[in-house]
Design an enzyme around this catalytic site. Sequence first.
Site, PDB file in Angstrom:
ATOM      1  CG  HIS A 198     -22.847  61.159 -38.278  1.00 44.69           C
ATOM      2  ND1 HIS A 198     -23.684  61.466 -39.331  1.00 44.69           N
ATOM      3  CD2 HIS A 198     -21.685  59.943 -38.834  1.00 44.69           C
ATOM      4  CE1 HIS A 198     -23.201  60.905 -40.463  1.00 44.69           C
ATOM      5  NE2 HIS A 198     -22.366  60.193 -40.366  1.00 44.69           N
ATOM      6  CG  PHE A 201      -6.244  77.086 -61.278  1.00 46.95           C
ATOM      7  CD1 PHE A 201      -5.723  75.780 -61.972  1.00 46.95           C
ATOM      8  CD2 PHE A 201      -5.215  78.247 -61.296  1.00 46.95           C
ATOM      9  CE1 PHE A 201      -4.602  75.725 -62.525  1.00 46.95           C
ATOM     10  CE2 PHE A 201      -3.894  78.085 -61.979  1.00 46.95           C
ATOM     11  CZ  PHE A 201      -3.752  76.965 -62.636  1.00 46.95           C
ATOM     12  NE  ARG A 210      -5.460  89.610 -68.747  1.00 44.75           N
ATOM     13  CZ  ARG A 210      -4.255  89.857 -68.305  1.00 44.75           C
ATOM     14  NH1 ARG A 210      -3.738  89.474 -67.073  1.00 44.75           N
ATOM     15  NH2 ARG A 210      -3.325  89.873 -69.369  1.00 44.75           N
ATOM     16  CG  HIS A 213     -18.117  57.932 -37.453  1.00 54.01           C
ATOM     17  ND1 HIS A 213     -17.646  59.532 -37.352  1.00 54.01           N
ATOM     18  CD2 HIS A 213     -18.980  58.455 -38.506  1.00 54.01           C
ATOM     19  CE1 HIS A 213     -17.713  60.131 -38.531  1.00 54.01           C
ATOM     20  NE2 HIS A 213     -18.742  59.517 -39.285  1.00 54.01           N
ATOM     21  CG  HIS A 252      -2.176  77.183 -66.373  1.00 46.25           C
ATOM     22  ND1 HIS A 252      -1.536  75.859 -66.407  1.00 46.25           N
ATOM     23  CD2 HIS A 252      -1.682  78.045 -65.721  1.00 46.25           C
ATOM     24  CE1 HIS A 252      -0.771  75.959 -65.526  1.00 46.25           C
ATOM     25  NE2 HIS A 252      -0.832  77.168 -65.005  1.00 46.25           N
ATOM     26  CG  ASP A 282      -9.238  62.933 -35.471  1.00 47.20           C
ATOM     27  OD1 ASP A 282      -8.419  63.511 -35.009  1.00 47.20           O
ATOM     28  OD2 ASP A 282     -10.076  61.913 -34.470  1.00 47.20           O
ATOM     29  CD  GLU A 342      -5.617  77.853 -56.593  1.00 46.70           C
ATOM     30  OE1 GLU A 342      -4.597  78.358 -57.305  1.00 46.70           O
ATOM     31  OE2 GLU A 342      -5.288  77.201 -55.744  1.00 46.70           O
TER      32      GLU A 342
END
Length: 672
Positions: free
Chosen positions: A35, A440, A360, A265, A476, A162, A414
């Site tokens: 590039h 997730f 947990r 580009h 979930h 961009d 996340e």
Amino acid sequence: MLIEELIQKHPKHWKNATAIRVLTLDAVAAANSGHSGMPMGMADVATVLFFNHLKFDPKAPLWPDRDRIILSAGHGSMLLYSLLYLTGYEDFPLDEIKQFRQLGAKTAGHPENFLSDAIETTTGPLGQGIANSVGFAMAEEIQRANFGDSIIDHFTYVFAGDGCLMEGVSQEAITLAGRQKLSKLIVFWDNNNITIDGKVELSDSTNQVERFKSAGWHICEIDGHNPVEINQAILEAKKNNKPSMIACKTHIALGSSAQDTSKGHGALTDRILIEETKKVYGWSQKNFHVPTEVKKEWEEIGKKGQKERLSWESDFALLSLKKQSEFSRMYSMEVPKTLGRAINRFKKSISVEQPKVATRKSSEMILNVINPIMTETVGGSADLSGSNNTKSSDMTVFDVDNRKGRYVHWGVREHGMAAAMNGMALHGGLRPYGGTFMCFTDYARPSMRLAALMQIPTIFVMTHDSIGLGEDGPTHQPVEHLAISRATPNTLVFRPADSVETAEAWEVALQSKNTPSVVALTRQGLPTVRKKYKSANLSSQGAYILEEAEGKREVILIASGSEVSLALTARDQLQKEGIGTRVVSMPCMELFEKQDEKYRKRILPGGRNVRIAIEAGIRDSWDKWLLGERGREATSGFIGMSSFGASAPADTLFNHYGITSEQIVRLPKSKI
């Protein structure tokens, strides 16, 4: 500013900047890929930054107080490689530039941090760099608060295009940086209005200046080819108490016939185009030619930083020996010597008390042991602190008025969280971990993959790891996510069965220096399965015999996490029926695979033993241990998931999907 005007008004700057452009043209042409346009367009900004502002020393690329350069628009990698060659980095002689994009070269198509200490982060997937930069800037703030500004006081500079700003993760990063007022973060937006498909307007009408302003950033809008404007914008940004975005209006592929087009580009390899562009530049037609006086000026800039580094070393020597030792330990990623003993005391207490808790919660319990000792840990959660249990009692919250805080409220970000944690790990001196629901990982996945690729030890705490999540339902409930994580090279995936294995998983994850960890934890309570205390970290072997068969061994049950206790219950029933059954706990497949063949054969011997794997996820990652390692299809089986879950209480779901001790008893009996 037109080229003719640049040459007339700023001839020295023009030559120095154009060295970057010409090296880019020749390297891309030699590789026949790459590039060209971005380095040609942003060369003026980079030149002013390096000559007037950047704090660095090519002879000490890992100097902790160097300014960080992040090329978020990683496709423009020749911008970075040219700068590293010109300023005299040992890893980047001219031969490396000539080997651009070739096998074994440090000048890969996109910057790769593991190829050279001079490269801060691996970029290429757009948006990752700007999101990494938030973690870099947060790490700088935390360490400056702890060690003082004579030791840590530097900027993080980002080159973003961009495309970076279109990626969703950029919004997560920008809004968090603004909220935290990360004033040492400066982003150069290469505002050239070009994407691969054409003008930006084809797909986007965002007012980026207003976007950044609304997120709490300081803004400067400049001509990205005017060295005076560039310099003034950087000076203003460095003085501001907000993160800064400098909107640099540039021409992609400046000076070529491809200028301001989508063609600019990509790879400009046409011989005539290159010849004509060099004529416009007033440059020699020789390949890879940099005039002696230009190279000398760049090398002098590279040498300037040595004085600052030596001054820093003098300041560092004024710290107490204890402070020096702690700083050096943190940057070398060594765990404190007292950590292992503290973890063993915790394991011993668990074996005595034998609590039934969700892993947990087990994780929170061991973090309350780890974090007061290992003060470089930085925890956090993507708006699930009470569910992920990632905040230990000694932690305060990182915020504008508390830079010593070690707990980050990442918000519902996340992807941004994972990318910023990578930035913290790359910065050095901190050990980041952060939590969300296992499902997730889908949102965090690009940065989790890059952590593995970059060989950094980011820790991803993923709770609610199965249908055991219950009533929230299949949206979930992770089913395929363990297999996806395990399929990723250079990743340790832990699924501990109880508090002891959870502590051992954390110990291994924190000892790792070049591998990220995924720690998958339950929502539901689990009984203690490691009832006999052993100081050895059995989980570090990946799998081990939890209960041996009594009498002739006919069945081997292999399980992870919440299903280990089910396997133990099934074993008791099989033993009552005279079927000798071994239970193997496998908290980490990747570590087991690294053990020598002798150990693996001892845990999973060949012969006619029936092998059954049990896990509340899909089968994909288990066939290696069921069919490989001397296993047989006819005498193996899997109990787990083959579909998405459903909304119901956890116990109901385990019964509905047949993940029960009764089914574990039935299946091997049908294969003996």
